[in-house]
Structure formats: C-alpha cells, structure tokens
Design an enzyme around this catalytic site. Structure first.
Site, short mmCIF file in Angstrom:
data_model
loop_
_atom_site.label_atom_id
_atom_site.label_comp_id
_atom_site.label_asym_id
_atom_site.label_seq_id
_atom_site.Cartn_x
_atom_site.Cartn_y
_atom_site.Cartn_z
N LYS A 186 -2.53 73.92 34.58
CA LYS A 186 -2.53 74.88 35.69
C LYS A 186 -1.56 74.36 36.76
CE LYS A 186 -3.91 76.32 39.39
NZ LYS A 186 -2.95 76.65 40.45
N CYS A 294 2.31 61.79 47.96
CA CYS A 294 0.98 61.22 48.17
C CYS A 294 1.04 59.75 48.56
CB CYS A 294 0.12 61.43 46.94
SG CYS A 294 0.93 60.89 45.44
N GLU A 395 -4.05 62.42 56.41
CA GLU A 395 -2.82 62.66 55.65
C GLU A 395 -2.13 63.90 56.20
OE1 GLU A 395 -3.20 63.66 51.43
OE2 GLU A 395 -1.46 62.41 51.06
P1 ADP Z 1 -2.53 72.02 48.51
O1 ADP Z 1 -3.65 72.29 49.49
O2 ADP Z 1 -1.48 71.18 49.08
O3 ADP Z 1 -2.00 73.24 47.82
P2 ADP Z 1 -4.36 71.33 46.45
O4 ADP Z 1 -4.93 70.02 46.17
O5 ADP Z 1 -5.30 72.36 47.00
O6 ADP Z 1 -3.14 71.11 47.39
O7 ADP Z 1 -3.68 71.93 45.16
C1 ADP Z 1 -3.41 71.21 43.99
C2 ADP Z 1 -3.71 72.06 42.80
O8 ADP Z 1 -5.11 72.37 42.79
C3 ADP Z 1 -3.00 73.40 42.77
O9 ADP Z 1 -2.62 73.68 41.43
C4 ADP Z 1 -4.07 74.36 43.24
O10 ADP Z 1 -3.90 75.69 42.79
C5 ADP Z 1 -5.30 73.76 42.61
N1 ADP Z 1 -6.57 74.16 43.25
C6 ADP Z 1 -6.78 74.61 44.50
N2 ADP Z 1 -8.10 74.83 44.72
C7 ADP Z 1 -8.74 74.52 43.57
C8 ADP Z 1 -10.11 74.52 43.14
N3 ADP Z 1 -11.09 74.88 43.95
N4 ADP Z 1 -10.38 74.11 41.89
C9 ADP Z 1 -9.41 73.70 41.06
N5 ADP Z 1 -8.11 73.69 41.39
C10 ADP Z 1 -7.76 74.09 42.63
#
Ligand code: ADP
Length: 493
Positions: A186, A294, A395
């Site tokens: 994903k 990161c 961060e």
């Molecule tokens: P950012 O906030 O910088 O976009 P995230 O950690 O939220 O960073 O995003 C990293 C990845 O996690 C992306 O592929 C995002 O779509 C996915 N993501 C966001 N929310 C969820 C969730 N609740 N469960 C699983 N994956 C998620």
C-alpha cells in the site's frame, strides 16, 4: 516540464491497482488524484482501493503463496531479483522522475539514489540463496536429531510513506521475493506512481501473478490491510501515530509486525571535531529532502566553545542552498510534499520564537514565480533551543534545525537520550574514546561517527524506543520475513 521526457507510464490513462498480475480498477470505481508537490498540477489519477479490493489482493497473495511460488527454488527467486535489478536500472530515470513529479524531491537527489537501489536489489538477490537453519544439539533422553527450518512468513501487508517511494517499495518487496513470501503493498496517497511502475517491472522480471500486489489508496486502505485476518505480517514505515494504530489493528489476528517510525535524532558536535567537515553533513542531516526524513539529525547539540561558530555556519550553509522547482537539476531544496505538511511545518516555525528560541535563518515560506505553486520552505535554524521546547521534542518533518549548546559529556548524552524516539544519532569528535563511549551510550538504532546518514542494505537500520522495532538492512531484514520451525527426528544408532 522542461528537459525531461514525460514518462510513458503517465500516458496510459488512470492508474489501476495491481492484483493477481492484472491491472484492475477499484471495484467501487473510485479514484483519487495525485498532485505534484512542486507545481500543484495533477500528475495522475489513481484507483482508490477499498476494503473489497484489499480482500481480493490478499486472496491473490494467499493463493500465490500456496501455489507454484512456494516451489520456486532459492536460485530461481534470486534470478528474478537480478532481472528486476536490471529492469529497474533500465527504467531508473523514469522511476526517479515519477518520484520527483509527485512528492517533490529534487530530481538530482532522486537520480542520486540509483546506486543505492541497485545495491539493495543485489543484496536481496544475494540473500535469496543464503537462507539457512541450524542443526542443534539436544539432551533429550532418546536419540533425536534437531534442526531448524526457515520458512517464509506468508502474506505480507506492506504500508509505506511518501518520502522515499521507490526506495521504500524496494526495501519492502525485496525481502518478500528473497524469502518466498507474497505481498500486498500500500503506497502513500502522495506517492503511488513509482511503486506501481515497480510492480509492473516485477511482473516483467518473472514474478508470478499474485506474488506482488499493489493497492493504491488512502489511510482507509492501509487500515483495511492492517486489520485483515489473512495477512500474516505487516511491515510499516511511517509516523508513530499511524504505527500505533496499525499495531492495534493487527492485534486481532496476532500479526507479526515490524515498525520503522519517526525520530528526533541527536547529532552531537564536540569542540575537538573537524568543523569544516561537519558543517555540510550536519546541515544536510536536517535539510536533505526538505527535512522529510525519519532519521534527520534535527537536534544538533554543540559544545559551548564552538557553539556560535557552528550555529552561524550551519545557518549560512542552509541559506546558500538553492531552493527551486523539483525538476530543475540545480535545485537542492524542493517543496514540502503537501499543503497539509506545510501547515504542520509552519506551525513549528511560528512556535520556535514563541517558545523563546532564536531564529537565525529561514523560518519562512519561499515564494515568487514558479515557487508559488508549491510549498517551499527556507532551511531554518533555531539556536538557543531548550530541551523542553516542543521544537526540540516533536518530529517536525521539515527543514528545521534546533541547535542546543552543551558543556559536558555526561550531560549531553543524558539530554540526547531524553526523547521518546531512538532512531539515529551522530557524534563528531577526533577523540576515539569519546566517540566509542558515545556510540555505546546513545539509545538509538543507528549511530554515525564523523558522518551523518550513511545507509547500506547490508547494515541494519531501525528504531529503539518509540521509533519502532525490527530492522531493515542486514540479515535481520530478511529474518523479519521468515519463521523458524524446530524439527525433531527420532534416530537409531
Ligand atoms: P503521513 O501522516 O506523513 O502521511 P502516515 O504515517 O500517516 O504519514 O502514512 C504512512 C502510510 O500509512 C501511508 O501509506 C498512509 O496511507 C498509511 N496510513 C495512514 N493511516 C493509516 C491507518 N490508520 N492504517 C494503516 N495505514 C495508514
């Protein structure tokens, strides 16, 4: 776009999901737009995978895991990885361009990853034929031969961020192919194109249908994957908050989980360090990729005698970096990935002075001409930062350095470790004893001495504390995609 030919990949209509070796629309027919961080233009339309698409991708991955893929010999998986490395190299300019067009990393920096991506794929190819168990002595009262088998963990759900899309896809899919797992990947909503193109190249390299599936979408798509009962393992890279949600979601079926999360890494400069050598490294340790890294060394601790000099020179270095459109080969600092990310970074730039930090350089958005179309932020240096300030604890994920003075070795180590994170750290000194002691005492998964940011697929990388668990790089990376089976065979002599 000026001198770069538009990747042909973008001309074949809306991008579809890769499920079971076929490109398919989302069952709902829904799509979302990928917006260029640099120009604000729509780069492509992508399928928005819903839970029903995640279901069919997981089913395809399960069928492939149990099907012919399970009979591939290690050398056959290795040959696929070698072929994949060749194809990625052939297509590398386009892959780098896709990353730059979407998430805004300057094109010269995206292209600079060619060697690292090649080394990574070669590393995973090498690992494919190095997987082995052990023969173990035992003291059972009757004669039994005991040994271990290493077996692929199964269907992997890999969820990746937008700050290094192709690199992240390679580091998630590589160990899958090396070990004989299958994957549903994903990508992040801001950067799905290079992972999708990489998925197509996997097919071209001979990866059987269903082994590598790619579901583009948003947080909900990732949430469906991390809660899916038929996924055996989640490999996640992203924010700490999302990681925590994924850990909770994965509890339902007790998935194996590896987490590479955020950081607020200390970079410690002792007064005896080679100041000329450290300035570019310490500055780029924060400003690289507009700080959207990161492991960025965002807490720069500097020993008092050289403090003002380092503050001034890091600020000067940052101010001289060329901020510009992502596709300009001269650009060193591109935009932040999105308006949302800009809101976040600008709130910290406002907070710094309110908390009492001294703004030395930057601290503002850069506009004018083409720069009006993206969210460009000047490399920012805050001096006289105190440990308790939020700009020293949280961060920011932007080009913002917090520089803190220190007086004493024990004091600085204690302060460097006074964080919930533990991803990385740096130490600058010519004194070997000081360096070695600091290396031991810094509670982080990577420590660089007289350097910052070196990474290699052969060397483990990952977090202590809330920066995560599990390692990517090194054999531990491969290990995380394997199970161990203890085998007992009754023998008679
Ligand atoms: P950012 O906030 O910088 O976009 P995230 O950690 O939220 O960073 O995003 C990293 C990845 O996690 C992306 O592929 C995002 O779509 C996915 N993501 C966001 N929310 C969820 C969730 N609740 N469960 C699983 N994956 C998620």
């Amino acid at each position: 776009m000026t001198q770069f030919a538009r990747p042909a990949f973008l001309d074949s209509g809306p991008k579809r999901l890769l499920i079971d070796g076929k490109l398919v629309d989302a069952l709902s027919g829904e799509r979302f737009q990928s917006i260029s961080a640099s120009t604000g233009e729509v780069v492509a339309e992508l399928a928005l995978a819903g839970p029903e698409d995640v279901d069919r991708a997981v089913a395809a991955a399960r069928a492939a895991f149990e099907g012919p893929w399970s009979r591939f010999k290690p050398a056959e998986r290795q040959a696929i990885l070698i072929r994949l490395a060749e194809l990625v190299d052939r297509e590398f300019d386009d892959l780098a361009l896709l990353d730059t067009m979407e998430m805004g990393r300057p094109i010269t920096a995206s292209r600079g990853l060619r060697g690292m991506i090649q080394r990574s794929l070669h590393h995973f190819a090498g690992a494919a034929t190095m997987i082995h168990g052990q023969t173990l002595g035992n003291s059972f009262p009757v004669e039994l031969l005991s040994y271990t088998l290493r077996e692929p963990v199964g269907v992997v759900g890999a969820i990746i961020p937008w700050n290094g899309p192709l690199f992240s896809a390679v580091w998630k899919v590589g160990p899958v192919l090396a070990t004989g797992c299958t994957v549903v990947l994903k990508p992040a909503e801001d950067a799905g194109l290079s992972p999708l193109r990489f998925g197509e190249l996997c097919l071209e390299a001979g990866v059987p249908p269903g082994v590598v599936n790619i579901v583009t979408g948003k947080g909900g798509t990732g949430a469906a994957l991390s809660a899916h009962p038929d996924v055996d393992k989640i490999a996640f890279t992203g924010s700490c908050e999302t990681g925590q949600r994924i850990i909770q979601a994965s509890a339902g079926s007790v998935k194996k989980v590896t987490m590479e999360l955020g950081g607020k890494s200390p970079n410690i400069v002792f007064a005896d360090a080679d100041i000329d050598a450290l300035i570019p490294s310490a500055a780029m340790g924060v400003f690289n990729n507009s700080g959207q890294v990161c492991a960025a060394g965002t807490r720069l601790f500097v020993e008092r005698p050289v403090y003002e000099e380092v503050v001034a020179r890091v600020a000067e270095f940052g101010a001289a970096l060329k901020i510009g459109p992502s596709l300009d080969p001269a650009t060193q600092i591109g935009p932040l990935v999105s308006a949302r990310q800009y809101e976040r970074v600008s709130s910290y730039m406002e907070l710094g002075p309110q908390e009492g930090a001294r703004l030395v350089s930057g601290g503002h958005r850069v506009t004018g001409g083409e720069l009006d179309k993206g969210h460009f932020v000047a490399p920012t240096v805050f001096a006289d930062v105190k440990d308790e300030m939020r700009i020293a604890r949280e961060e920011i994920f932007g080009p913002v350095a917090s520089i803190l003075p220190f007086d004493d070795f024990d004091e600085v180590i204690k302060r460097a470790n006074a964080t919930r994170f533990g991803l990385a750290g740096g130490v600058w000194t010519k004194n070997i004893d000081k360096a070695m002691t600091a290396v031991k005492r810094i509670r982080a998964g990577s420590v660089w001495v007289n350097h910052y940011f070196a990474m290699d697929p052969a060397v483990p990388f990952g977090g202590y504390k809330m920066s995560g668990f599990g390692r990517e790089g090194g054999f531990e990376h491969i290990d995380a995609y394997l199970q161990t089976k203890g085998v007992w065979i009754r023998t008679y002599s």
